[in-house]
Design a protein around this motif. Structure first.
Motif, mmCIF file in Angstrom:
data_model
loop_
_atom_site.group_PDB
_atom_site.id
_atom_site.type_symbol
_atom_site.label_atom_id
_atom_site.label_comp_id
_atom_site.label_asym_id
_atom_site.label_seq_id
_atom_site.Cartn_x
_atom_site.Cartn_y
_atom_site.Cartn_z
ATOM 1 N N ARG A 285 0.797 -1.187 0.094
ATOM 2 C CA ARG A 285 0.222 -0.064 -0.053
ATOM 3 C C ARG A 285 0.861 1.318 0.097
ATOM 4 N NH1 ARG A 285 -4.442 -1.049 4.036
ATOM 5 N NH2 ARG A 285 -5.169 -2.562 2.806
ATOM 6 N N ASN A 286 1.938 1.192 0.833
ATOM 7 C CA ASN A 286 2.847 2.549 0.912
ATOM 8 C C ASN A 286 3.464 2.804 -0.439
ATOM 9 O OD1 ASN A 286 2.440 3.050 3.495
ATOM 10 N ND2 ASN A 286 4.364 1.816 4.127
ATOM 11 N N ILE A 287 3.956 1.649 -1.097
ATOM 12 C CA ILE A 287 4.743 1.785 -2.375
ATOM 13 C C ILE A 287 3.491 2.206 -3.547
ATOM 14 C CG2 ILE A 287 5.353 0.422 -4.393
ATOM 15 C CD1 ILE A 287 6.873 -1.307 -2.810
ATOM 16 N N ASN A 288 2.405 1.887 -3.590
ATOM 17 C CA ASN A 288 1.242 2.320 -4.265
ATOM 18 C C ASN A 288 0.964 3.932 -4.277
ATOM 19 O OD1 ASN A 288 0.784 -0.211 -5.493
ATOM 20 N ND2 ASN A 288 -1.045 -0.473 -4.013
ATOM 21 N N ASP A 289 1.034 4.116 -2.998
ATOM 22 C CA ASP A 289 0.882 5.722 -2.480
ATOM 23 C C ASP A 289 2.022 6.614 -3.113
ATOM 24 O OD1 ASP A 289 -1.265 5.135 -1.178
ATOM 25 O OD2 ASP A 289 -0.704 5.406 0.869
ATOM 26 N N LYS A 290 3.325 5.920 -2.906
ATOM 27 C CA LYS A 290 4.407 6.593 -3.298
ATOM 28 C C LYS A 290 4.419 6.804 -4.939
ATOM 29 C CE LYS A 290 8.585 5.895 -0.382
ATOM 30 N NZ LYS A 290 9.388 4.865 -0.135
ATOM 31 N N GLU A 291 3.996 5.675 -5.560
ATOM 32 C CA GLU A 291 4.053 5.835 -7.060
ATOM 33 C C GLU A 291 3.045 6.651 -7.691
ATOM 34 O OE1 GLU A 291 3.144 2.039 -8.880
ATOM 35 O OE2 GLU A 291 3.567 2.960 -11.103
ATOM 36 N N GLN A 292 1.827 6.851 -6.702
ATOM 37 C CA GLN A 292 0.843 8.035 -7.258
ATOM 38 C C GLN A 292 1.172 9.210 -6.961
ATOM 39 O OE1 GLN A 292 -3.152 7.336 -5.708
ATOM 40 N NE2 GLN A 292 -3.407 5.359 -6.739
ATOM 41 N N ARG A 293 1.932 9.450 -5.998
ATOM 42 C CA ARG A 293 2.483 10.796 -5.566
ATOM 43 C C ARG A 293 3.433 11.288 -6.628
ATOM 44 N NH1 ARG A 293 2.200 9.462 -0.111
ATOM 45 N NH2 ARG A 293 4.453 8.907 0.206
ATOM 46 N N TRP A 294 4.429 10.206 -7.048
ATOM 47 C CA TRP A 294 5.309 10.725 -8.079
ATOM 48 C C TRP A 294 4.627 10.987 -9.445
ATOM 49 C CZ3 TRP A 294 7.056 8.980 -12.710
ATOM 50 C CH2 TRP A 294 8.518 9.242 -13.027
ATOM 51 N N MET A 295 3.465 10.212 -9.711
ATOM 52 C CA MET A 295 2.667 10.531 -10.890
ATOM 53 C C MET A 295 2.094 11.629 -11.006
ATOM 54 S SD MET A 295 3.538 8.390 -13.405
ATOM 55 C CE MET A 295 2.254 8.870 -14.368
ATOM 56 N N THR A 296 1.687 11.908 -9.882
ATOM 57 C CA THR A 296 1.024 13.359 -9.647
ATOM 58 C C THR A 296 1.791 14.455 -9.641
ATOM 59 O OG1 THR A 296 -0.582 12.357 -8.109
ATOM 60 C CG2 THR A 296 -0.228 14.798 -8.106
ATOM 61 N N ASP A 297 2.836 14.396 -9.455
ATOM 62 C CA ASP A 297 3.951 15.395 -9.448
ATOM 63 C C ASP A 297 4.183 15.637 -10.963
ATOM 64 O OD1 ASP A 297 5.638 17.226 -8.009
ATOM 65 O OD2 ASP A 297 7.285 15.960 -8.614
ATOM 66 N N LEU A 298 4.563 14.243 -11.538
ATOM 67 C CA LEU A 298 5.141 14.518 -13.034
ATOM 68 C C LEU A 298 3.840 15.092 -13.791
ATOM 69 C CD1 LEU A 298 7.054 13.637 -15.013
ATOM 70 C CD2 LEU A 298 6.011 11.490 -15.296
ATOM 71 N N ASN A 299 2.736 14.852 -13.561
ATOM 72 C CA ASN A 299 1.286 15.450 -14.240
ATOM 73 C C ASN A 299 1.444 16.854 -14.054
ATOM 74 O OD1 ASN A 299 0.639 12.977 -15.441
ATOM 75 N ND2 ASN A 299 -0.893 12.495 -14.191
ATOM 76 N N HIS A 300 1.474 17.236 -12.774
ATOM 77 C CA HIS A 300 1.706 18.900 -12.521
ATOM 78 C C HIS A 300 2.871 19.379 -13.542
ATOM 79 C CE1 HIS A 300 -1.170 20.061 -9.665
ATOM 80 N NE2 HIS A 300 -0.878 18.978 -8.794
ATOM 81 N N LYS A 301 3.965 18.625 -13.549
ATOM 82 C CA LYS A 301 5.007 19.345 -14.438
ATOM 83 C C LYS A 301 4.581 19.249 -15.959
ATOM 84 C CE LYS A 301 8.754 18.086 -11.165
ATOM 85 N NZ LYS A 301 9.646 16.890 -10.891
ATOM 86 N N ILE A 302 4.241 18.214 -16.468
ATOM 87 C CA ILE A 302 3.937 18.121 -17.867
ATOM 88 C C ILE A 302 2.518 19.071 -18.106
ATOM 89 C CG2 ILE A 302 2.876 16.597 -19.556
ATOM 90 C CD1 ILE A 302 4.244 14.259 -18.282
ATOM 91 N N SER A 303 1.619 19.162 -17.126
ATOM 92 C CA SER A 303 0.461 20.181 -17.492
ATOM 93 C C SER A 303 1.097 21.659 -17.669
ATOM 94 C CB SER A 303 -0.688 19.832 -16.614
ATOM 95 O OG SER A 303 -0.036 20.039 -15.309
ATOM 96 N N ARG A 304 1.825 21.924 -16.699
ATOM 97 C CA ARG A 304 2.500 23.159 -16.706
ATOM 98 C C ARG A 304 2.934 23.608 -18.013
ATOM 99 N NH1 ARG A 304 0.838 27.301 -16.281
ATOM 100 N NH2 ARG A 304 -0.051 26.879 -14.169
#
Ligand SMILES: [Zn+2]
Length: 360
Positions: free
Chosen positions: A228-247
């Protein structure tokens, strides 16, 4: 366009803080009970169905609205959890009928031994002044929520602002995918491509593989919490990347005088996800959707309109001659008999921009 103002409250008395905490504890129970009823197939819910929770009925009704949305997203997500579980620190939510902002005082209903209205002074900040100006100018207030974070109390208010649309002539088509996370094609009003940009998915693919193998190891060891922790970590990482790409995409759109951004309606998720296993597919659905949401939000703030088109054939159609031929599309290359040989995702993004211009 909707903007949210987060206002800090002047420190409430201990007594009022206790009332807040009691109401928050009831909100957690109430939201969980609503989710359980939705799970059981009961959809016609009203505050009267939750008499056991000590909350103003306005708050219960707002909870019902919010949890219905959350539940729909939960069902779509194909999560392995049985139902949504709510964290301890839930916000107390109100619709625009239930709270008032008067000068620097907000007034909201809370439950003590009965439902009562309470008034709280708001810290005077530049942000708050800005909100007051919007109110004076007749802007409509939307939902609001009271919440607690690191020892402070906040009241978040959303307000509808009249959209200032730019009248820029150009169109950006964005194809979202796996190998290239996003490919943008910008066309002028004559339909000629004036710029393009690739946002590579290599790094994301690498991270995905890393987390997948970690999950597999832990799965064999049956370490559910670590997974579960790893899933959360991966999600946070993807969220961060999505913020950068959208910007970067929206900055590019502003720079290239784009008036409309066109994307695919991903309700029917792309064919390219077929070859993936189930867990990966769900993660992708979620990240694709999130990337679009981020693009939409940032575009609206920049006065750029966002439009969705039917994704049918966008990757199979030739962006030069218009012929639809499935075999023309290889993994990375689109190759048509008319002489059009380009990256397949660029081909798709050109089609998307074109469809957006046609139906404008
Ligand atoms: Zn062709």
């Amino acid at each position: 366009m909707q903007i949210t103002y987060v206002l800090e409250l002047l420190e409430p008395t201990k007594r009022k803080q206790n009332i807040f905490f009691n109401n928050i504890a009831e909100v957690v129970k109430n939201r969980q009970a609503i989710a359980d009823k939705l799970k059981a197939g009961e959809t016609k819910l009203s505050s009267a169905d939750f008499k056991e929770h000590n909350l103003p009925s306005a708050v219960k009704n707002q909870n019902i609205r919010e949890v219905k949305v959350l539940f729909r997203l939960f069902e779509k997500s194909d999560s392995k959890k049985d139902n949504i579980d709510f964290k301890k620190n839930q916000p107390i939510c109100y619709n625009n009928q239930n709270y008032k902002i008067d000068g620097h005082i907000i007034s909201i209903p809370l439950y003590t031994s009965k439902c009562q209205r309470f008034a709280f002074p708001v810290k005077q900040t530049k942000r708050f002044k800005e909100l007051q100006e919007h109110i004076e100018n007749g802007s409509k207030l939307g939902k609001a929520s009271l919440f607690y974070k690191r020892g402070k109390w906040y009241f978040a208010v959303s307000v509808d602002l009249p959209q200032e649309k730019n009248n820029n002539p150009n169109t950006m088509g964005i194809d979202i995918g796996l190998r290239q996370l996003a490919v943008a094609s910008i066309k002028n009003s004559a339909g000629k491509e004036i710029n393009r940009q690739f946002f590579n998915g290599k790094e994301a693919g690498f991270i995905r593989k890393k987390y997948r193998s970690l999950r597999r190891e832990l799965g064999q060891a049956k370490k559910i919490n670590s997974i579960r922790n790893i899933n959360d970590k991966e999600q946070r990482w993807m969220t961060d990347l999505n913020h950068k790409i959208s910007r970067r995409l929206v900055n590019l759109a502003v720079q290239e005088k784009v008036g409309i951004i066109v994307m695919e309606d991903l309700e029917n998720i792309r064919q390219s996800a077929h070859s993936l296993n189930r867990a990966d597919r769900n993660l992708h659905n979620w990240t694709f959707y999130q990337l679009q949401q981020f693009i939409e939000y940032k575009a609206e703030l920049a006065g750029i309109k966002v439009k969705y088109i039917n994704p049918k054939h966008t990757s199979q159609r030739c962006s030069k001659c218009g012929k639809v031929k499935k075999v023309n599309r290889k993994v990375n290359l689109y190759s048509c008999q008319c002489g059009n040989h380009i990256h397949s995702d660029l081909n798709a993004s050109r089609n998307i921009a074109h469809l957006g211009q046609q139906s404008a």
